[in-house]
Motif scaffolding. Structure first.
Motif, short mmCIF file in Angstrom:
data_model
loop_
_atom_site.label_atom_id
_atom_site.label_comp_id
_atom_site.label_asym_id
_atom_site.label_seq_id
_atom_site.Cartn_x
_atom_site.Cartn_y
_atom_site.Cartn_z
N PHE A 125 37.39 -58.12 -11.06
CA PHE A 125 37.44 -59.01 -9.92
C PHE A 125 37.98 -58.32 -8.67
O PHE A 125 38.50 -58.96 -7.78
CB PHE A 125 38.30 -60.24 -10.25
CG PHE A 125 37.66 -61.13 -11.27
CD1 PHE A 125 36.54 -61.89 -10.96
CD2 PHE A 125 38.16 -61.19 -12.56
CE1 PHE A 125 35.95 -62.71 -11.91
CE2 PHE A 125 37.58 -62.02 -13.51
CZ PHE A 125 36.46 -62.77 -13.19
N SER A 126 37.87 -56.99 -8.64
CA SER A 126 38.24 -56.19 -7.48
C SER A 126 39.69 -56.45 -7.08
O SER A 126 40.52 -56.79 -7.92
CB SER A 126 37.27 -56.44 -6.33
OG SER A 126 37.45 -55.46 -5.34
N TYR A 127 40.00 -56.30 -5.79
CA TYR A 127 41.39 -56.30 -5.36
C TYR A 127 41.71 -57.34 -4.29
O TYR A 127 42.81 -57.37 -3.76
CB TYR A 127 41.77 -54.90 -4.86
CG TYR A 127 41.73 -53.87 -5.96
CD1 TYR A 127 42.80 -53.70 -6.82
CD2 TYR A 127 40.59 -53.10 -6.17
CE1 TYR A 127 42.77 -52.77 -7.85
CE2 TYR A 127 40.53 -52.17 -7.20
CZ TYR A 127 41.62 -52.02 -8.03
OH TYR A 127 41.57 -51.11 -9.05
N GLY A 128 40.77 -58.17 -3.95
CA GLY A 128 41.04 -59.24 -2.99
C GLY A 128 41.30 -58.74 -1.58
O GLY A 128 41.01 -57.60 -1.24
N MET A 129 41.86 -59.63 -0.79
CA MET A 129 42.21 -59.29 0.60
C MET A 129 43.72 -59.38 0.74
O MET A 129 44.33 -60.37 0.37
CB MET A 129 41.53 -60.26 1.57
CG MET A 129 41.81 -59.96 3.04
SD MET A 129 40.85 -61.00 4.18
CE MET A 129 41.58 -62.61 3.81
N SER A 130 44.33 -58.33 1.31
CA SER A 130 45.78 -58.31 1.39
C SER A 130 46.22 -57.48 2.60
O SER A 130 45.51 -56.59 3.05
CB SER A 130 46.38 -57.70 0.11
OG SER A 130 47.78 -57.71 0.17
N VAL A 239 43.74 -61.64 -5.09
CA VAL A 239 42.40 -61.85 -5.66
C VAL A 239 42.06 -63.34 -5.67
O VAL A 239 40.95 -63.75 -5.27
CB VAL A 239 42.31 -61.26 -7.08
CG1 VAL A 239 40.94 -61.55 -7.69
CG2 VAL A 239 42.55 -59.76 -7.04
N ILE A 240 43.00 -64.14 -6.13
CA ILE A 240 42.76 -65.60 -6.18
C ILE A 240 42.51 -66.14 -4.77
O ILE A 240 41.56 -66.91 -4.55
CB ILE A 240 43.96 -66.32 -6.83
CG1 ILE A 240 44.07 -65.93 -8.30
CG2 ILE A 240 43.81 -67.84 -6.69
CD1 ILE A 240 45.28 -66.50 -9.00
N TRP A 241 43.32 -65.73 -3.81
CA TRP A 241 43.15 -66.20 -2.43
C TRP A 241 41.81 -65.74 -1.86
O TRP A 241 41.17 -66.47 -1.09
CB TRP A 241 44.30 -65.71 -1.55
CG TRP A 241 45.60 -66.41 -1.78
CD1 TRP A 241 46.77 -65.87 -2.21
CD2 TRP A 241 45.86 -67.81 -1.61
NE1 TRP A 241 47.75 -66.83 -2.32
CE2 TRP A 241 47.22 -68.03 -1.94
CE3 TRP A 241 45.09 -68.89 -1.20
CZ2 TRP A 241 47.81 -69.29 -1.88
CZ3 TRP A 241 45.67 -70.15 -1.13
CH2 TRP A 241 47.01 -70.33 -1.47
N TRP A 242 41.41 -64.53 -2.23
CA TRP A 242 40.13 -64.01 -1.73
C TRP A 242 38.96 -64.85 -2.22
O TRP A 242 38.06 -65.21 -1.45
CB TRP A 242 39.96 -62.56 -2.16
CG TRP A 242 38.62 -61.96 -1.86
CD1 TRP A 242 37.72 -61.47 -2.75
CD2 TRP A 242 38.05 -61.75 -0.56
NE1 TRP A 242 36.60 -60.99 -2.11
CE2 TRP A 242 36.78 -61.15 -0.76
CE3 TRP A 242 38.47 -62.03 0.73
CZ2 TRP A 242 35.93 -60.82 0.29
CZ3 TRP A 242 37.63 -61.68 1.78
CH2 TRP A 242 36.38 -61.10 1.56
N TYR A 243 39.00 -65.24 -3.50
CA TYR A 243 37.90 -66.06 -4.03
C TYR A 243 37.95 -67.49 -3.50
O TYR A 243 36.91 -68.12 -3.30
CB TYR A 243 37.92 -66.04 -5.56
CG TYR A 243 37.28 -64.79 -6.11
CD1 TYR A 243 35.90 -64.61 -6.06
CD2 TYR A 243 38.05 -63.77 -6.66
CE1 TYR A 243 35.30 -63.46 -6.54
CE2 TYR A 243 37.47 -62.61 -7.14
CZ TYR A 243 36.09 -62.45 -7.07
OH TYR A 243 35.50 -61.30 -7.54
N LEU A 244 39.15 -67.99 -3.26
CA LEU A 244 39.25 -69.32 -2.63
C LEU A 244 38.71 -69.27 -1.20
O LEU A 244 38.07 -70.23 -0.74
CB LEU A 244 40.71 -69.79 -2.63
CG LEU A 244 41.30 -70.19 -3.98
CD1 LEU A 244 42.77 -70.52 -3.85
CD2 LEU A 244 40.54 -71.37 -4.58
#
Length: 567
Positions: A125-130, A239-244
């Motif tokens: 699930f990659s690394y999201g946005m941070s 990651v969770i915030w990125w998918y949301l």
């Protein structure tokens, strides 16, 4: 008042914009020469030192590129090295601030690794946005800053957002300033949601327009939180915030255009239905593809933004046509539909395609244009409901007037027989509930037929009018005066037993006898009195006992009061 509010909102947005720019102006943006080197495979720790040495030595294998644009990488490259020389600066506790999306990396100062995010390898699930804050030593000037970066998505690799070098205090302030737009828009969005919920629950009919708008505002609120920076201070799940964030991005156009569908002219609905179907299809493909590992939520963003600009322009045109035809709702929505998608398009061009300068999202400001439409719709609906309520109230008043007229005797202005049954049942129920006495007087004008036969019906009518006027002087609010038929009248006496009722009857009899109702004629009346017996007997029996008492008064010579016990 509306103009003042609009001016106040404009001043707030301008202040937010100026504060952000002021903060940016104080820092260094690392706009010196940047170079890159592609890595064909993961680099071991011992070999990484050689790459760092070649970066410091300015080896010819390192190629320059136009930072902050993405370096021109080969197709399917997953690893890249970036390097630059840190500029001079006078900072207390210097910090490097930047944002990355779907990337892991290591940060080196000369040969020393000073920061790491992620594992520099493939992740489902990659690394999201941070965002990241990297502390630098006080003597950092002139040293090489090198990044070793990995991403599952080549189109994201090597891209930074908002890289700034500044002291720690201003970097912390900047973190909150970047969220100024979200802070302004979030309470407005929540307020809109609460208004829609309250309105939805209070309506007798639940309009789909309000449901769609409510869901749209909910996804927009989710997007505001997911796109903000400060959320990671409380829930550090990039990651969770990125998918949301992606979920809200794909969902918002669906419900925005469903709102348009509910507003637009009937002739244009079919066209908007195709637009909604397109966005639903795109969202499902993105979601299903992501679930099976195709990373479609990320890869479809480019066609999403490109097609979205075209599609929403088409929707705006259809809405403009509807507004031109006089649809007031379409006029109000046109403002929101132009403001919100244009702001989102600008963010897409800046954050995703990097075509225009971009520091923070301006999309939150578009919610004010859409909120104008919602407030206008609610204002219109409240007005319509008030008009309907007033109309219903007027109808009730008219019905009450008509009903009252149907229960009033035109000649004597007493209640007529239509009112009798209703009044009797009501008074009986009240007497039973309060255990209070209730009595009935049945009155009949003696020999009234002879008056009609001798003087005519017009004179007879005059006698009836004067008769009722005389009786009315002896009554109060406890008494209901009814013309039962012809020359017969009934008086219902609340809170009066048969003794009190008989006293009233006697007073009425004497008053009628002593009053001249017709010249040269002595007019009298006979009265029968009964009391309600709260013993399960019906109201018909109550009336019958009064009638029998009246009959007894007639038989005993008229001009008498007979109580039921005297029969």
């Amino acid at each position: 008042m509306r103009e003042k509010n609009s001016f106040l909102i404009a001043k707030i947005m301008l202040l937010v914009f100026l504060l952000s720019n002021y903060s940016v102006a104080l820092c260094s943006e690392l706009n010196g020469e940047w170079k890159y080197h592609e890595g064909d495979s993961f680099v071991a720790e011992d070999k990484a030192e050689l790459w760092l040495q070649s970066a410091i030595a300015n080896d010819h294998e390192w190629k320059s590129f136009d930072f902050p644009q993405q370096p021109p990488l080969s197709v399917n490259t997953n690893v890249v090295w970036l390097t630059t020389t840190l500029p001079k600066g006078q900072y207390i506790r210097p910090l490097l601030f930047f944002t990355t999306t779907e990337q892991s990396f290591r940060v080196y100062l000369d040969k020393k690794m000073i920061y790491q995010y992620g594992d520099i390898q493939y992740k489902r699930f990659s690394y999201g946005m941070s965002w990241h804050m990297v502390a630098l030593p006080e003597k950092y000037e002139g040293k090489n800053l090198t990044f070793q970066m990995y991403s599952n998505y080549p189109d994201r690799l090597g891209i930074f957002d908002r890289m700034m070098l500044d002291d720690s205090v201003r970097q912390t302030i900047r973190l909150f300033q970047y969220d100024a737009m979200y802070v302004v828009a979030f309470p407005v969005t929540i307020f809109m949601i609460l208004i829609m919920i309250c309105y939805y629950l209070s309506m007798h009919k639940h309009y789909r327009l309000h449901v769609y708008a409510m869901i749209f505002f909910s996804f927009f609120a989710l997007w505001l939180v997911a796109a903000s920076n400060t959320k990671l201070l409380f829930l550090n799940f990039p990651v969770i915030w990125w998918y949301l964030l992606l979920l809200s991005v794909y969902s918002m156009p669906v419900f925005l255009n469903l709102t348009v569908y509910e507003v637009i002219e009937e002739s244009e609905k079919k066209k908007i239905k195709f637009v909604v179907a397109y966005y639903i299809t795109l969202a499902l493909i993105a979601l299903i593809g992501e679930c099976i590992g195709l990373s479609t939520m990320n890869y479809l963003l480019s066609p999403f933004y490109i097609s979205g600009g075209i599609v929403q322009t088409y929707v705006a045109y259809q809405l403009a046509v509807s507004a031109y035809r006089g649809n007031e709702d379409s006029k109000a929505l046109l403002i929101g539909l132009m403001g919100l998608p244009l702001a989102a398009l600008y963010d897409g061009l800046g954050a995703h395609f990097r075509i225009v300068p971009w520091v923070t999202h301006v999309t939150p400001l578009g919610i004010f244009a859409f909120a104008f439409f919602i407030l206008r719709i609610l204002s219109y609906n409240v007005r319509k409901e008030q008009e309907l309520a007033d109309l219903a109230l007027n109808l009730q008043d008219e019905i009450a007037v008509v009903t009252r007229k149907s229960q009033i005797d035109d000649l004597t202005k007493c209640y007529n027989r239509n009112k009798f049954n209703e009044a009797l049942e009501k008074e009986v129920a009240l007497s039973s509930h309060n255990t209070s006495p209730l009595s009935m007087l049945m009155i009949d004008i003696d020999l009234f037929k002879r008056i009609n036969d001798t003087y005519g019906h017009d004179v007879g009518d005059e006698v009836l009018i004067r008769f009722t006027e005389v009786i009315r002087t002896k009554l109060d609010k406890r008494h209901i005066f009814i013309r039962y038929g012809g020359e017969e009248f009934i008086i219902l006496c609340r809170d009066s037993d048969k003794v009190e009722a008989s006293q009233l009857a006697e007073l009425i009899r004497r008053t009628v006898e002593d009053t001249i109702l017709l010249e040269n004629e002595k007019i009298t009346c006979s009265i029968g009195v009964s009391q309600w017996r709260n013993t399960g007997t019906n109201s018909g029996n109550f009336l019958k006992r009064s009638d029998l008492a009246l009959y007894a008064a007639k038989n005993r010579g008229r001009n008498k009061v007979i109580v039921e016990d005297q029969i």
